[in-house]
Design a protein around this motif. Structure first.
Motif, short mmCIF file in Angstrom:
data_model
loop_
_atom_site.label_atom_id
_atom_site.label_comp_id
_atom_site.label_asym_id
_atom_site.label_seq_id
_atom_site.Cartn_x
_atom_site.Cartn_y
_atom_site.Cartn_z
N GLU A 146 0.84 -1.20 0.00
CA GLU A 146 0.00 0.00 0.00
C GLU A 146 0.88 1.26 0.00
OE1 GLU A 146 -4.29 0.79 2.14
OE2 GLU A 146 -2.60 0.24 3.38
N GLN A 147 2.07 1.12 0.58
CA GLN A 147 2.99 2.26 0.62
C GLN A 147 3.58 2.56 -0.76
OE1 GLN A 147 3.32 3.83 3.63
NE2 GLN A 147 1.80 2.30 4.23
N GLY A 148 3.51 1.60 -1.65
CA GLY A 148 4.09 1.80 -2.97
C GLY A 148 4.58 0.49 -3.53
N PRO A 149 4.86 0.45 -4.84
CA PRO A 149 5.29 -0.80 -5.47
C PRO A 149 6.61 -1.29 -4.87
CG PRO A 149 4.87 0.92 -7.10
CD PRO A 149 4.80 1.57 -5.77
N LEU A 150 6.78 -2.60 -4.90
CA LEU A 150 8.01 -3.20 -4.40
C LEU A 150 8.53 -4.16 -5.45
CD1 LEU A 150 7.07 -4.19 -0.74
CD2 LEU A 150 8.69 -2.45 -1.44
N ASP A 151 9.83 -4.35 -5.49
CA ASP A 151 10.29 -5.42 -6.37
C ASP A 151 10.22 -6.74 -5.61
OD1 ASP A 151 12.52 -5.65 -4.80
OD2 ASP A 151 13.83 -4.56 -6.18
N HIS A 152 10.39 -7.82 -6.32
CA HIS A 152 10.16 -9.12 -5.71
C HIS A 152 11.08 -9.40 -4.55
CE1 HIS A 152 7.17 -11.14 -8.27
NE2 HIS A 152 7.45 -10.12 -9.03
N GLN A 153 12.31 -8.97 -4.73
CA GLN A 153 13.29 -9.25 -3.70
C GLN A 153 12.88 -8.58 -2.40
OE1 GLN A 153 17.04 -8.16 -5.27
NE2 GLN A 153 18.16 -9.65 -4.05
N ALA A 154 12.50 -7.33 -2.51
CA ALA A 154 12.10 -6.58 -1.32
C ALA A 154 10.86 -7.20 -0.70
CB ALA A 154 11.84 -5.13 -1.69
N PHE A 155 9.94 -7.63 -1.56
CA PHE A 155 8.70 -8.21 -1.07
C PHE A 155 8.98 -9.51 -0.33
CE2 PHE A 155 4.84 -10.77 -1.49
CZ PHE A 155 3.88 -9.89 -1.02
N ARG A 156 9.82 -10.34 -0.94
CA ARG A 156 10.12 -11.63 -0.33
C ARG A 156 10.82 -11.46 1.00
NH1 ARG A 156 13.54 -13.83 -4.13
NH2 ARG A 156 12.40 -13.07 -5.93
N ALA A 157 11.58 -10.37 1.13
CA ALA A 157 12.31 -10.15 2.36
C ALA A 157 11.38 -9.78 3.52
CB ALA A 157 13.34 -9.04 2.14
N LEU A 158 10.13 -9.46 3.21
CA LEU A 158 9.20 -9.02 4.26
C LEU A 158 8.82 -10.15 5.20
CD1 LEU A 158 6.79 -6.76 2.17
CD2 LEU A 158 8.49 -6.00 3.82
#
Ligand code: ADP
Ligand code: ZN
Ligand code: ZN
Length: 632
Positions: A146-158
């Protein structure tokens, strides 16, 4: 009727002809589906001719030209054609090698949720509001988007479950993968936390930037720690700001995480992708597509990335250009560094070859004026390390370690500083020898010698991979007088452990860093001073910053002087300069001690003065006299 000449991924060294009634020259470079040997294969249209080499009625028609996706452009093909010709490799195989593996087969990944940016859809925003309270993980992931688009790597790191949940989200239409809405706009590169450039850096940067738009090969000769990366970053920023893509080639991604991190940090808002063999097929394809479509503005890759289609390429940088891993040594053999220069020439753009110890060929090109030579002669921060030789002629060595070297390690350990003992040989000892008859442990499969690995109780061939048991008695004479000869990392580790029982010793070689995950953890321990003495091979030499490492001790460097390879001394100098560069990356001046029986050898003397150019000039004279490259 046009006849297509098609490259196929088959071990036959030629192109294949097919009929295609509706094809036009626009289709050259596109993928195509064709019948092949009773099956269906995917190929690439390499060219088009009017007359076939066999009677036209015997030609099969293509099944389909894949027009829904971009193909290789004429410029892309031009580089591949050059490479196939120059390196004598079949054109068809070269074209297929330049294609990501998943595109060489028929069933390709259908926009797998891997590359590109992830965005929250309106449905996803609604879904987020309606999630039950229990679904805290899903909530956290969606809120991040919701804060903004993320790349996959960043998303997976969540979260550890992020990948699995992403599939659900995409299936529900809550998350979309692909370019963010504003991807068309040129984001202004944002230089975050950039230090002011030194005069040398500013000069080099200015020259490179001034060359944008024209072919200009540049050799950036900068001693370790002189801040070459900063020059790259500024040049990349200029290229991106000019609306161009930048290609940065590095030897091995796994070994250069710092550069990758630097780019992600500095260019947080510029789409950047990496291309290397560590990526899964889906991610690799997505990144390749991002580069090909022009969406990715910065591409960081290993040697194969030199062929990546980049429609708006404006700058190529080859970091550590002397590194042997830029050469593909089997199958389609090529030098990515040399192809980078060819590509720059074909596309009219500057190419920067950076190194502290360039390949002699590159240096020769710079010295003779074909390349522009830009030098960074000053180390930033600490003074360059003090390099000294320990003369081991007639000295008593304990397990290969001299008294002054052991003292120096003891001193550092007492002060809480780290030392690195560098020996370019893993295992316990390079060979097992029989003192009764002189038998040595040779490999049964090749002409190399079997290395003793004491921990695993194996004899291993580092050349061909053969493994065998350690014999109890000499296979030739039956004597029990078998003994290890020479030193390897394991033996040095054992000797140091005995000498310094309190010291925490870590061995770093290909055996101890088997698993990929092991290395980041080891690096963390080194940085956090959980280790006093490192024993390592060249795995440790490359681009790592260890702020508490102040002593580098080199064992057994002389063995490389005996090599029959005419490039051995060039490599030794590069290796030692690189290892020496590990000392004193923090505030203290570092010390490098080299054990040698030839303390007056010109190689060591140039190294002590950190004078690559003196060394290289000398070597060029030798090469000319001997009739070796780059003179022949
Ligand atoms: P090289 O690649 O030439 O060995 P690096 O690019 O790793 O050197 O730079 C060495 C160190 O100097 C890095 O820690 C980097 O952040 C720092 N550095 C580079 N340029 C500057 C600068 N202009 N001012 C301050 N620090 C710098
Ligand atoms: Zn024997
Ligand atoms: Zn072997």
């Amino acid at each position: 009727m046009p006849i297509l000449r098609v490259a196929l991924d088959v071990p036959v060294a030629r192109l294949f002809e097919y009929r295609a009634d509706d094809a036009s020259s626009e289709d050259i470079g596109r993928r195509v589906v064709v019948p092949f040997a009773k099956k269906v294969a995917v190929g690439v249209i390499a060219g088009m001719v009017d007359a076939a080499s066999v009677p036209a009625e015997r030609l099969k028609p293509v099944l389909r030209v894949l027009r829904g996706e971009p193909g290789f452009t004429a410029a892309d093909l031009k580089l591949i054609v050059f490479a196939a010709d120059y390196y004598h490799y079949p054109l068809g195989a070269a074209i297929m090698a330049a294609l990501p593996t998943s595109l060489r087969r028929l069933r390709t990944h259908r926009s797998q949720p891997t590359g590109g940016q992830l965005t929250l859809t309106e449905a996803g925003a609604l879904g987020l509001q309606q999630l039950p309270v229990r679904a805290s993980r899903q909530r956290r992931l969606l809120q991040a988007l919701e804060q903004g688009p993320l790349d996959h790597q960043a998303f997976r790191a969540l979260a550890p479950q992020a990948t699995g949940m992403l599939k659900q989200f995409i299936a529900r239409g809550w998350v979309e993968t692909g370019p963010p809405a504003d991807a068309g706009a040129q984001p202004a590169p944002e230089i975050r936390t950039a230090p002011p450039l030194t005069a040398e850096q500013a000069q080099a940067t200015a020259e490179i930037c001034a060359a944008l738009g024209a072919f200009r090969p540049v050799l950036l000769l900068g001693i370790t720690g002189s801040g070459k990366s900063e020059v790259y970053l500024h040049a990349i920023a200029a290229a991106v700001a000019a609306g161009r893509q930048a290609l940065l080639l590095v030897p091995e991604i796994a070994l250069t995480p710092q550069l990758e991190g630097l780019i992600r940090d500095r260019f947080a808002r510029v789409p950047a992708v990496s291309l290397h063999s560590g990526l899964g097929a889906g991610e690799r394809l997505a990144n390749w597509r991002a580069a090909q479509s022009g969406r990715a503005r910065i591409v960081l890759g290993t040697r194969l990335a030199v062929f990546t289609p980049l429609p708006e390429l404006g700058l190529i940088i080859v970091d550590e250009e002397h590194d042997a891993s830029f050469k593909q040594a089997e199958g389609f053999r090529y030098s990515a560094r040399d192809l980078a220069v060819v590509r720059a020439q074909q596309c009219n753009l500057p190419v920067v070859l950076g190194s502290a110890t360039p390949a002699l060929e590159s240096y020769f090109n710079a010295a003779s004026g074909r390349y522009r030579l830009l030098a960074l002669n000053h180390r930033i921060g600490a003074a360059p390390p003090r390099i000294a030789c320990i003369d081991t002629r007639g000295a008593r060595l304990e397990d290969g370690l001299s008294a002054p070297l052991l003292e120096a390690i003891a001193e550092r350990t007492a002060r809480g500083e780290q030392s690195l003992v560098f020996i370019n040989r893993r295992g316990y000892a390079p060979v097992l020898i029989c003192h009764a008859c002189g038998w040595v442990s040779g490999c049964h499969r090749c002409s190399a010698q079997l290395v003793l690995h004491l921990k695993e109780r194996r004899l291993r061939c580092h050349h061909c991979g053969y493994q065998g048991q350690v014999p109890m008695a000499c296979p030739a004479c039956g004597s029990q007088q078998l003994a290890p000869l020479g030193q390897g990392t394991q033996r040095v580790e054992a000797a140091l452990a005995e000498r310094f029982p309190q010291a925490r010793i870590m061995r770093i070689d290909r055996d101890s860093v088997r698993q990929r995950q092991a290395w980041p953890e080891m690096r963390r321990r080194i940085r956090e001073r959980d280790v006093d003495v490192l024993v390592g091979t060249q795995l440790l030499a490359k681009g790592h910053d260890f702020p508490h490492l102040n002593l580098v001790a080199v064992l057994n460097a002389d063995s490389m002087l005996y090599s029959t390879d005419f490039r051995a001394s060039e490599r030794l100098f590069a290796l030692l300069a690189q290892v020496a560069g590990r000392a004193g990356r923090g505030k203290e001046q570092g010390t490098v001690l080299i054990q040698t029986e030839f303390p007056h050898h010109p190689l060591y003397r140039s190294l002590q003065r950190q004078d690559y150019r003196a060394f290289a000039d000398n070597l060029l004279v030798e090469r000319r006299q001997a009739g070796f490259p780059p003179f022949v």
